[in-house]
Design an enzyme around this catalytic site. Structure first.
Site, PDB file in Angstrom:
ATOM      1  N   TYR A   1      -8.009  20.199  -1.533  1.00 37.23           N
ATOM      2  CA  TYR A   1      -8.234  19.000  -2.355  1.00 37.23           C
ATOM      3  C   TYR A   1      -7.387  18.999  -3.629  1.00 37.23           C
ATOM      4  O   TYR A   1      -7.282  17.974  -4.297  1.00 37.23           O
ATOM      5  CB  TYR A   1      -9.719  18.853  -2.740  1.00 37.23           C
ATOM      6  CG  TYR A   1     -10.724  18.911  -1.615  1.00 37.23           C
ATOM      7  CD1 TYR A   1     -10.336  18.851  -0.285  1.00 37.23           C
ATOM      8  CD2 TYR A   1     -12.089  19.044  -1.884  1.00 37.23           C
ATOM      9  CE1 TYR A   1     -11.270  18.931   0.739  1.00 37.23           C
ATOM     10  CE2 TYR A   1     -13.027  19.112  -0.861  1.00 37.23           C
ATOM     11  CZ  TYR A   1     -12.612  19.073   0.443  1.00 37.23           C
ATOM     12  OH  TYR A   1     -13.549  19.151   1.442  1.00 37.23           O
TER      13      TYR A   1
ATOM     14  N   ASP B   1     -18.811  20.485  -4.417  1.00 35.25           N
ATOM     15  CA  ASP B   1     -18.079  21.029  -3.274  1.00 35.25           C
ATOM     16  C   ASP B   1     -16.599  20.687  -3.391  1.00 35.25           C
ATOM     17  O   ASP B   1     -16.225  19.520  -3.455  1.00 35.25           O
ATOM     18  CB  ASP B   1     -18.643  20.418  -1.981  1.00 35.25           C
ATOM     19  CG  ASP B   1     -17.981  20.991  -0.746  1.00 35.25           C
ATOM     20  OD1 ASP B   1     -18.528  21.954  -0.184  1.00 35.25           O
ATOM     21  OD2 ASP B   1     -16.907  20.493  -0.356  1.00 35.25           O
TER      22      ASP B   1
ATOM     23  N   LYS C   1     -13.064  26.407  -0.621  1.00 34.72           N
ATOM     24  CA  LYS C   1     -12.730  26.741   0.778  1.00 34.72           C
ATOM     25  C   LYS C   1     -11.304  27.273   0.918  1.00 34.72           C
ATOM     26  O   LYS C   1     -10.416  26.858   0.178  1.00 34.72           O
ATOM     27  CB  LYS C   1     -12.885  25.501   1.672  1.00 34.72           C
ATOM     28  CG  LYS C   1     -14.172  24.749   1.456  1.00 34.72           C
ATOM     29  CD  LYS C   1     -14.367  23.606   2.433  1.00 34.72           C
ATOM     30  CE  LYS C   1     -15.512  22.721   1.980  1.00 34.72           C
ATOM     31  NZ  LYS C   1     -15.122  21.677   1.022  1.00 34.72           N
TER      32      LYS C   1
ATOM     33  N   HIS D   1     -12.181  26.946   5.829  1.00 39.01           N
ATOM     34  CA  HIS D   1     -12.225  25.479   5.918  1.00 39.01           C
ATOM     35  C   HIS D   1     -12.199  24.956   7.364  1.00 39.01           C
ATOM     36  O   HIS D   1     -12.968  24.068   7.725  1.00 39.01           O
ATOM     37  CB  HIS D   1     -11.047  24.896   5.123  1.00 39.01           C
ATOM     38  CG  HIS D   1     -11.252  23.498   4.658  1.00 39.01           C
ATOM     39  ND1 HIS D   1     -10.698  23.010   3.508  1.00 39.01           N
ATOM     40  CD2 HIS D   1     -11.960  22.469   5.184  1.00 39.01           C
ATOM     41  CE1 HIS D   1     -11.052  21.737   3.338  1.00 39.01           C
ATOM     42  NE2 HIS D   1     -11.815  21.395   4.361  1.00 39.01           N
TER      43      HIS D   1
END
Ligand code: A2P
Length: 261
Positions: free
Chosen positions: A37, A32, A62, A95
């Site tokens: 990120y 994931d 996301k 998200h």
């Protein structure tokens, strides 16, 4: 049912790459990530170089809220695809809710789904009222809702609502994150002792038995291994009830109604 979370999993691309390669070697088949990120490139590289067939690995990424605000949803998806470089994503999630734009964002997610480059689309950090707005107009039902969930935040009503509407619930920070002492709870230690399992394993098994997918993050090989070693014991209905009774409706992260973009 059990994937590897990757938010802040490493400081460098090399750390991220190594953590994902280690997890895949240990047997993880679900990774994931997210635009936020900033690790899609090393994760894609780890997937490509793992030697595991692409179709055996489930990859989620996301869409970040700023890209919704700036009306660049398709461009953001294309950028994630370029960075991952794995042909397609298994699941693409919104998200967080961008207030007033969650329904129109979903419309664009449906267009991405129609392209076939995202095998499934869903949402993250959506509460029941957000999902109701989307379901009112949706041509495609969100496949999943990924949200903070652990024994201090059980969100039972949301889990029931999602189950009733064929939406898979996924738990981020399923171990409660380092901000709360969840894993020190006596109840979890006592239950774990019955099965020779740690509190973390008990919590992950609890998620699974209530039908919730969990994506614990760990960059440590031993903890990664422990976190997938949950398929050889079963909790009793009483264990499940005791674990659920730890609920304090406590969000360690942002509340979905409070985030601003
Ligand atoms: P580490 O990476 O050193 O293993 P998140 O809330 O983002 O899912 O993060 C989970 C946190 O819990 C990380 O800080 C991770 O640290 C730690 N962790 C992961 N697995 C375990 C485990 N089995 N026991 C204790 N801590 C864990």
């Amino acid at each position: 049912m059990l994937g590897l979370g990757t938010y802040k999993i490493g400081q460098t691309d090399n750390d991220v790459y190594n953590a994902v390669r280690t997890a895949l070697d240990l047997g993880y088949r679900h990774i994931d990530t997210a635009t936020l990120y900033m690790n899609e490139a090393p994760i894609g590289k780890a997937v490509r170089e793992s030697g595991i067939p692409r179709e055996d690995i489930f990859v989620t990424t996301k869409l970040w809220g700023d890209d919704i605000v700036k009306n660049r949803i398709q461009e953001a998806f294309d950028e994630s695809m370029r960075l991952l470089n794995i042909g397609y994503v298994d699941l693409y999630l919104v998200h967080w809710v961008v207030k007033g734009k969650h329904v129109s964002a979903w419309r664009e997610m449906e267009t991405i789904y129609a392209s076939g480059k995202a095998k499934a689309i869903g949402v993250s950090n959506h509460l029941q009222h957000h999902l109701e707005d989307i379901l009112d107009v949706a041509g495609v039902i969100p496949a999943a809702n990924q949200i903070e969930m652990h024994p201090y935040l059980t969100l039972d009503d949301l889990v029931d609502y999602c189950t009733d509407n064929s939406i898979v619930c996924e738990a981020w920070s399923p171990l409660g994150s380092s901000k709360v002492p969840l894993l020190d709870e006596k109840i979890l230690k006592e239950i774990g002792a019955k099965y020779g399992k740690s509190p973390a394993q008990v919590v992950l098994r609890w998620n699974m038995e209530r039908g919730v997918v969990a994506i614990p993050k760990s960059s440590n090989k031993e903890r990664q291994a422990a976190n997938i070693d949950i398929f050889n014991f079963e909790l009793t209905p009483e264990d499940m009830q005791l674990i659920g009774s730890l609920n304090k409706t406590y969000h360690t992260g942002m509340h979905p109604d409070e985030i601003e973009f």
